[in-house]
Design a protein around this motif. Structure first.
Motif, PDB file in Angstrom:
ATOM      1  N   ARG A  14       0.861  -1.203   0.000  1.00 24.49           N
ATOM      2  CA  ARG A  14       0.000   0.000   0.000  1.00 24.49           C
ATOM      3  C   ARG A  14       0.887   1.239   0.000  1.00 24.49           C
ATOM      4  NH1 ARG A  14      -4.957   1.110   4.280  1.00 24.49           N
ATOM      5  NH2 ARG A  14      -5.975   2.792   3.069  1.00 24.49           N
ATOM      6  N   GLU A  20      -2.844   3.581  -2.529  1.00 22.71           N
ATOM      7  CA  GLU A  20      -3.207   2.563  -3.515  1.00 22.71           C
ATOM      8  C   GLU A  20      -2.488   1.249  -3.178  1.00 22.71           C
ATOM      9  OE1 GLU A  20      -3.922   5.171  -7.600  1.00 22.71           O
ATOM     10  OE2 GLU A  20      -1.918   4.374  -7.154  1.00 22.71           O
ATOM     11  N   SER A 105      -5.320  -1.846  -6.996  1.00 21.26           N
ATOM     12  CA  SER A 105      -6.094  -0.630  -7.330  1.00 21.26           C
ATOM     13  C   SER A 105      -6.073  -0.311  -8.815  1.00 21.26           C
ATOM     14  CB  SER A 105      -5.535   0.578  -6.556  1.00 21.26           C
ATOM     15  OG  SER A 105      -5.581   0.338  -5.151  1.00 21.26           O
TER      16      SER A 105
END
Length: 244
Positions: A14, A20, A105
């Protein structure tokens, strides 16, 4: 990057700035090869030492009006984190393949992982099976059958007893026996031999030899016993020479 467990897990990270979830990746430093850069970036973004295996593929995408090229290798880790996460990474999560694809993402990373993820899992499983087959299997030692020692066989040897020699003369006379006389004894056993002189006869037997008969008529008197034996031996030798 994979972590081998009962169900293999895929690492996703992340980002701190954009929040994201993405696949671990980074930029090349000066003098680095793409493979070396990929190994370094995974260590910095996940905190895990990894082993690098086969190349999986290349992902090309557009970002900020520019195209970026990312090369991916199958990597594996088996232990706990060894390094702290870099500042750009907020968290690391380990998920099964399908869950990792959904967590990402960016659409292009989801498509890429959905395609190469099964290949990476199959390659990892094949590598494990090959490693197990290559492990040496201890061979069972066969016990050699015990062999009883063979008894030594004695070879009987018959030895003839030594011959008993009988003296052909009286106890007060010495025996004259040469090699010629001994050899003659084996040929004249129980045989009467007449010499060229009609008046002298020699009889050879197995146990003794007779003395010469004294001459008859007006011939000189017989000599001594030693002379008679010498004459006997000489006559036998002469006969053997003529018979040869």
């Amino acid at each position: 990057m994979l972590r081998q467990e009962e169900t293999p897990l895929v690492a996703v990270v992340r980002l701190r700035k954009r929040n994201e979830w993405v696949l671990p990746k980074g930029k090349l430093d000066d003098g680095e090869t793409p493979r070396d850069a990929a190994e370094r970036e995974v260590l910095e973004e996940t905190g895990h030492d990894v082993s690098v295996h086969e190349f999986l593929g290349t992902l090309v995408y557009e970002s900020g009006g520019r195209y970026k090229v990312v090369h991916y290798w199958r990597m594996e880790t088996s232990g706990e984190p060894t390094h702290a996460l870099m500042d750009d990474i907020r968290a690391v999560d380990w998920l099964p393949l399908d869950a990792a694809v959904e967590r990402l993402s960016r659409a292009y990373e989801r498509a890429f992982l959905a395609n190469v993820g099964p290949i990476a899992l199959e390659s990892a499983a094949l590598a494990r099976r090959t490693k197990v087959k290559k492990q040496p299997v201890p061979e069972k030692r066969r016990r050699q059958p015990a062999v009883a020692p063979q008894p030594s066989l004695a070879i009987p040897v018959s030895v003839a007893p030594p011959p008993v020699l009988t003296s052909p003369v009286g106890p007060d006379e010495s025996l004259i026996a040469g090699s010629d006389v001994v050899e003659a004894a084996s040929f004249v056993d129980s045989t009467t031999i007449t010499t060229p002189s009609a008046q002298d006869t020699v009889v050879a037997t197995e146990s003794a030899a007779t003395e010469m008969q004294p001459p008859s008529g007006n011939q000189a008197a017989a000599g001594t016993p030693r002379d008679r034996r010498v004459n006997l031996v000489q006559k036998v030798r002469d006969w053997l020479r003529r018979a040869a």
